[in-house]
Design an enzyme around this catalytic site. Structure first.
Site, mmCIF file in Angstrom:
data_model
loop_
_atom_site.group_PDB
_atom_site.id
_atom_site.type_symbol
_atom_site.label_atom_id
_atom_site.label_comp_id
_atom_site.label_asym_id
_atom_site.label_seq_id
_atom_site.Cartn_x
_atom_site.Cartn_y
_atom_site.Cartn_z
ATOM 1 N N SER A 1 0.848 -1.201 0.000
ATOM 2 C CA SER A 1 0.000 0.000 0.000
ATOM 3 C C SER A 1 0.881 1.248 0.000
ATOM 4 C CB SER A 1 -0.936 0.011 1.210
ATOM 5 O OG SER A 1 -0.218 -0.243 2.407
ATOM 6 N N GLU B 1 -8.608 -9.913 4.387
ATOM 7 C CA GLU B 1 -9.032 -8.542 4.094
ATOM 8 C C GLU B 1 -10.458 -8.515 3.551
ATOM 9 O OE1 GLU B 1 -6.173 -6.254 1.893
ATOM 10 O OE2 GLU B 1 -7.550 -4.580 1.621
HETATM 11 O O1 KIV Z 1 -0.329 -3.384 1.808
HETATM 12 C C1 KIV Z 1 -1.065 -3.326 2.801
HETATM 13 O O2 KIV Z 1 -1.246 -2.274 3.426
HETATM 14 C C2 KIV Z 1 -1.751 -4.542 3.208
HETATM 15 C C3 KIV Z 1 -2.748 -4.399 4.309
HETATM 16 C C4 KIV Z 1 -3.980 -3.789 3.807
HETATM 17 C C5 KIV Z 1 -3.019 -5.692 4.969
HETATM 18 O O3 KIV Z 1 -1.517 -5.569 2.680
#
Ligand code: KIV
Length: 272
Positions: A54, A191
């Site tokens: 992310s 998720e």
């Molecule tokens: O990349 C991320 O932030 C994630 C979380 C949403 C679990 O994989």
């Protein structure tokens, strides 16, 4: 002011997370992508820091997680590891770094471990990538699974809506969770799935299940910038906002601009 007291200051390990599940102790996990934030999170007593892909959205402003590269993930993870004493650090394997075949997956997982010093890696998917998961584990690298809404597959899903509402998808998710556990994963992120399904997985699987938008689980994870209220316009039902740093920072920067423009800053005591 809520200050959390750490009951065990030893470095968190994958084994400790599994013990925590057995003892019914909840696991607190957040994302971090840089040294400054990771330092604060580690000192606050967070159990796990996820260097999530992310970062592609939060740090680089991309629309999806797909564009982030191995080099960029390694840069973020290295910065987080330098800041961390106690928390377990998990680094996401970016899109394209493990989907081609197990050999490439292992090579990239080894590169992440060697160049960042993180404790474990996370990748998205179940049956489709199980051979790669097994090969990475065989190389001695702890693996965290990720099922449900898997953002690297957003172009296949076409929507960020709740996953596994249909029975067939829920059955597959449960099968995948068993496969990941049997392969030797130390935890699984679930998720955006119905809470009832998450409860079933938590009951059937002995490794920790970390939820995000999945209701109560063995632990929870959120994107730090979202829960700290730094991002605007992202208000999914599952997100609890613990601060409004967007306003705090905007006010602080506004005051700074005013002080500079009015010649109030720097004053005599701030001058050599
Ligand atoms: O990349 C991320 O932030 C994630 C979380 C949403 C679990 O994989």
């Amino acid at each position: 002011m809520a200050v959390y007291t750490i009951d065990d200051s030893r470095k968190v390990t994958t084994l400790r997370l599994i013990e925590m599940k057995r003892q019914g102790k909840k696991i607190a996990m957040l994302t971090a992508y840089d040294y400054t934030m990771a330092r604060i999170f580690d000192a606050a007593g967070l159990d796990v820091i996820l260097v999530g892909d992310s970062a592609s959205n939060v740090m680089a402003g991309n629309y999806t997680t797909l564009p982030i590269s191995m080099d960029e993930m390694i840069y973020h993870a290295r910065s987080v590891v330098r800041a961390t004493n106690r928390a377990l650090v998990i680094c996401d394997m970016p899109f394209g770094s493990y989907q081609v075949n197990a050999t490439e997956g292992v090579a990239n997982a080894i590169r992440i471990m060697k160049e960042t010093g993180c404790d474990a890696i996370k990748l998205e998917g179940g049956e489709e990538i199980i051979d790669t998961v097994k090969a990475i584990l065989a190389a001695g690298i702890p693996v965290c699974g990720h099922l449900g809404l898997t953002p690297q597959s957003i172009n296949k899903f076409g929507t960020y809506t709740v996953r596994a509402r249909e029975q067939a998808e829920a059955d597959k998710l449960l099968r995948d969770a068993h496969l990941l556990e049997e392969a030797g994963c130390f935890a699984i992120v679930l998720e955006k799935i119905p809470a009832k399904l998450c409860a079933k997985v938590c009951g059937e699987i002995s490794i920790p299940i970390i939820g995000i938008g999945a209701g109560p689980a063995d632990g929870q994870v959120l994107v730090a910038q979202d829960m700290l209220g730094m991002t605007r316009g992202f208000t999914p039902k599952f997100l609890r906002q613990y601060a409004d740093l967007y306003s705090v920072m905007t006010d602080a920067i506004g005051s700074y601009i005013t002080d500079v423009k009015s010649c109030d800053f720097p004053n005599e005591s701030e001058t050599y």
